[in-house]
Scaffold this motif. Structure first.
Motif, PDB file in Angstrom:
ATOM      1  N   PHE A   6      38.715  46.325  42.289  1.00 47.20           N
ATOM      2  CA  PHE A   6      40.286  46.083  42.011  1.00 47.20           C
ATOM      3  C   PHE A   6      40.482  44.647  42.290  1.00 47.20           C
ATOM      4  O   PHE A   6      41.285  43.879  41.697  1.00 47.20           O
ATOM      5  CB  PHE A   6      40.957  47.007  42.695  1.00 47.20           C
ATOM      6  CG  PHE A   6      42.550  46.617  42.534  1.00 47.20           C
ATOM      7  CD1 PHE A   6      43.451  46.802  41.468  1.00 47.20           C
ATOM      8  CD2 PHE A   6      43.244  46.059  43.604  1.00 47.20           C
ATOM      9  CE1 PHE A   6      44.760  46.706  41.144  1.00 47.20           C
ATOM     10  CE2 PHE A   6      44.642  45.764  43.660  1.00 47.20           C
ATOM     11  CZ  PHE A   6      45.210  46.211  42.210  1.00 47.20           C
ATOM     12  N   ALA A   7      39.956  44.051  43.766  1.00 45.59           N
ATOM     13  CA  ALA A   7      40.077  42.778  43.791  1.00 45.59           C
ATOM     14  C   ALA A   7      39.550  42.001  43.175  1.00 45.59           C
ATOM     15  O   ALA A   7      39.892  40.619  42.657  1.00 45.59           O
ATOM     16  CB  ALA A   7      39.426  42.610  45.469  1.00 45.59           C
ATOM     17  N   CYS A   8      38.196  42.067  42.415  1.00 51.24           N
ATOM     18  CA  CYS A   8      37.575  41.340  41.441  1.00 51.24           C
ATOM     19  C   CYS A   8      38.614  41.173  40.087  1.00 51.24           C
ATOM     20  O   CYS A   8      38.573  40.018  39.714  1.00 51.24           O
ATOM     21  CB  CYS A   8      36.079  41.654  41.046  1.00 51.24           C
ATOM     22  SG  CYS A   8      34.952  41.378  42.426  1.00 51.24           S
ATOM     23  N   TYR A   9      39.038  42.466  39.782  1.00 50.94           N
ATOM     24  CA  TYR A   9      39.962  42.387  38.366  1.00 50.94           C
ATOM     25  C   TYR A   9      40.962  41.406  38.869  1.00 50.94           C
ATOM     26  O   TYR A   9      41.579  40.913  37.987  1.00 50.94           O
ATOM     27  CB  TYR A   9      40.394  43.724  38.294  1.00 50.94           C
ATOM     28  CG  TYR A   9      41.262  43.798  37.125  1.00 50.94           C
ATOM     29  CD1 TYR A   9      40.813  43.578  35.780  1.00 50.94           C
ATOM     30  CD2 TYR A   9      42.560  44.049  37.314  1.00 50.94           C
ATOM     31  CE1 TYR A   9      41.817  43.616  34.821  1.00 50.94           C
ATOM     32  CE2 TYR A   9      43.377  44.306  36.141  1.00 50.94           C
ATOM     33  CZ  TYR A   9      42.988  44.355  35.047  1.00 50.94           C
ATOM     34  OH  TYR A   9      43.981  44.291  34.042  1.00 50.94           O
ATOM     35  N   ALA A  10      41.872  41.531  39.971  1.00 51.42           N
ATOM     36  CA  ALA A  10      42.993  40.787  40.134  1.00 51.42           C
ATOM     37  C   ALA A  10      42.582  39.094  40.112  1.00 51.42           C
ATOM     38  O   ALA A  10      43.406  38.724  39.658  1.00 51.42           O
ATOM     39  CB  ALA A  10      43.584  41.349  41.529  1.00 51.42           C
ATOM     40  N   LEU A  11      41.424  39.078  40.908  1.00 50.13           N
ATOM     41  CA  LEU A  11      41.163  37.692  40.892  1.00 50.13           C
ATOM     42  C   LEU A  11      40.679  37.181  39.540  1.00 50.13           C
ATOM     43  O   LEU A  11      41.104  35.929  39.110  1.00 50.13           O
ATOM     44  CB  LEU A  11      39.684  37.350  41.647  1.00 50.13           C
ATOM     45  CG  LEU A  11      39.315  35.993  41.875  1.00 50.13           C
ATOM     46  CD1 LEU A  11      40.442  35.144  42.617  1.00 50.13           C
ATOM     47  CD2 LEU A  11      37.883  36.077  42.767  1.00 50.13           C
ATOM     48  N   PHE A  12      40.197  37.910  38.615  1.00 47.35           N
ATOM     49  CA  PHE A  12      39.902  37.378  37.095  1.00 47.35           C
ATOM     50  C   PHE A  12      41.192  37.226  36.607  1.00 47.35           C
ATOM     51  O   PHE A  12      41.247  36.124  35.728  1.00 47.35           O
ATOM     52  CB  PHE A  12      39.135  38.503  36.488  1.00 47.35           C
ATOM     53  CG  PHE A  12      38.779  38.231  35.181  1.00 47.35           C
ATOM     54  CD1 PHE A  12      38.058  37.111  34.704  1.00 47.35           C
ATOM     55  CD2 PHE A  12      39.227  38.991  34.238  1.00 47.35           C
ATOM     56  CE1 PHE A  12      37.843  37.009  33.537  1.00 47.35           C
ATOM     57  CE2 PHE A  12      39.060  38.584  32.724  1.00 47.35           C
ATOM     58  CZ  PHE A  12      38.385  37.794  32.424  1.00 47.35           C
ATOM     59  N   LYS A  13      42.321  38.158  36.719  1.00 47.92           N
ATOM     60  CA  LYS A  13      43.381  37.963  36.085  1.00 47.92           C
ATOM     61  C   LYS A  13      44.010  36.757  36.500  1.00 47.92           C
ATOM     62  O   LYS A  13      44.710  35.873  35.569  1.00 47.92           O
ATOM     63  CB  LYS A  13      44.413  39.116  36.185  1.00 47.92           C
ATOM     64  CG  LYS A  13      44.111  40.168  35.441  1.00 47.92           C
ATOM     65  CD  LYS A  13      45.215  41.460  35.757  1.00 47.92           C
ATOM     66  CE  LYS A  13      46.530  40.889  36.110  1.00 47.92           C
ATOM     67  NZ  LYS A  13      47.466  42.250  36.124  1.00 47.92           N
ATOM     68  N   LEU A  39      42.750  33.922  37.833  1.00 45.90           N
ATOM     69  CA  LEU A  39      42.035  32.762  37.222  1.00 45.90           C
ATOM     70  C   LEU A  39      42.023  32.559  35.707  1.00 45.90           C
ATOM     71  O   LEU A  39      42.329  31.465  35.257  1.00 45.90           O
ATOM     72  CB  LEU A  39      40.464  32.804  37.570  1.00 45.90           C
ATOM     73  CG  LEU A  39      40.182  32.690  38.944  1.00 45.90           C
ATOM     74  CD1 LEU A  39      38.653  33.192  39.375  1.00 45.90           C
ATOM     75  CD2 LEU A  39      40.519  31.463  39.416  1.00 45.90           C
ATOM     76  N   ARG A  40      42.186  33.529  35.141  1.00 48.35           N
ATOM     77  CA  ARG A  40      42.338  33.751  33.494  1.00 48.35           C
ATOM     78  C   ARG A  40      43.832  32.893  33.350  1.00 48.35           C
ATOM     79  O   ARG A  40      43.928  32.243  32.202  1.00 48.35           O
ATOM     80  CB  ARG A  40      42.144  34.831  32.905  1.00 48.35           C
ATOM     81  CG  ARG A  40      41.662  34.549  31.382  1.00 48.35           C
ATOM     82  CD  ARG A  40      41.371  36.199  30.845  1.00 48.35           C
ATOM     83  NE  ARG A  40      42.591  36.524  30.287  1.00 48.35           N
ATOM     84  CZ  ARG A  40      42.742  37.643  29.865  1.00 48.35           C
ATOM     85  NH1 ARG A  40      42.079  38.664  30.413  1.00 48.35           N
ATOM     86  NH2 ARG A  40      43.925  38.071  29.323  1.00 48.35           N
ATOM     87  N   LYS A  41      44.750  33.378  33.953  1.00 52.61           N
ATOM     88  CA  LYS A  41      45.977  33.000  33.788  1.00 52.61           C
ATOM     89  C   LYS A  41      46.375  31.370  34.040  1.00 52.61           C
ATOM     90  O   LYS A  41      46.794  30.533  33.456  1.00 52.61           O
ATOM     91  CB  LYS A  41      47.222  33.736  34.578  1.00 52.61           C
ATOM     92  CG  LYS A  41      48.551  33.332  34.502  1.00 52.61           C
ATOM     93  CD  LYS A  41      49.476  34.087  35.391  1.00 52.61           C
ATOM     94  CE  LYS A  41      50.791  33.583  35.272  1.00 52.61           C
ATOM     95  NZ  LYS A  41      51.657  34.008  36.412  1.00 52.61           N
ATOM     96  N   ASN A  42      45.444  30.848  35.130  1.00 53.49           N
ATOM     97  CA  ASN A  42      45.504  29.594  35.663  1.00 53.49           C
ATOM     98  C   ASN A  42      44.848  28.568  34.487  1.00 53.49           C
ATOM     99  O   ASN A  42      45.238  27.448  34.304  1.00 53.49           O
ATOM    100  CB  ASN A  42      45.202  29.480  37.039  1.00 53.49           C
ATOM    101  CG  ASN A  42      46.070  29.913  38.049  1.00 53.49           C
ATOM    102  OD1 ASN A  42      47.328  30.250  37.796  1.00 53.49           O
ATOM    103  ND2 ASN A  42      45.769  30.310  39.058  1.00 53.49           N
ATOM    104  N   PHE A  43      43.691  29.212  34.127  1.00 53.35           N
ATOM    105  CA  PHE A  43      43.099  28.037  33.244  1.00 53.35           C
ATOM    106  C   PHE A  43      43.175  28.737  31.854  1.00 53.35           C
ATOM    107  O   PHE A  43      41.954  28.574  31.207  1.00 53.35           O
ATOM    108  CB  PHE A  43      41.463  28.242  33.667  1.00 53.35           C
ATOM    109  CG  PHE A  43      41.353  27.635  35.075  1.00 53.35           C
ATOM    110  CD1 PHE A  43      41.465  26.281  35.324  1.00 53.35           C
ATOM    111  CD2 PHE A  43      41.048  28.625  36.320  1.00 53.35           C
ATOM    112  CE1 PHE A  43      41.366  25.814  36.413  1.00 53.35           C
ATOM    113  CE2 PHE A  43      40.917  27.946  37.681  1.00 53.35           C
ATOM    114  CZ  PHE A  43      40.981  26.613  37.793  1.00 53.35           C
TER     115      PHE A  43
END
Length: 50
Positions: free
Chosen positions: A18-25, A27-31
């Motif tokens: 869940f932490a990796c998924y939230a971090l991926f979301k 980062l994907r939103k910011n870049f």
């Protein structure tokens, strides 16, 4: 005893996933590609074009 250890491993795996998924979301939103689109005419401080 073994079943409680297995449950702990599953819980730790779910928390990490869940932490990796939230971090991926985030980062994907910011870049997102639309942030660096060449069709933009205005330029702000953080776009990197000045």
């Amino acid at each position: 005893m073994d079943s409680s250890l297995l449950i702990q491993y599953i819980l730790v795996f779910l928390i990490v996933a869940f932490a990796c998924y939230a971090l991926f979301k985030v980062l994907r939103k910011n870049f997102a590609p639309k942030k660096f689109s060449s069709k933009r005419t205005d330029c702000d401080k953080d776009c990197g074009c000045s």
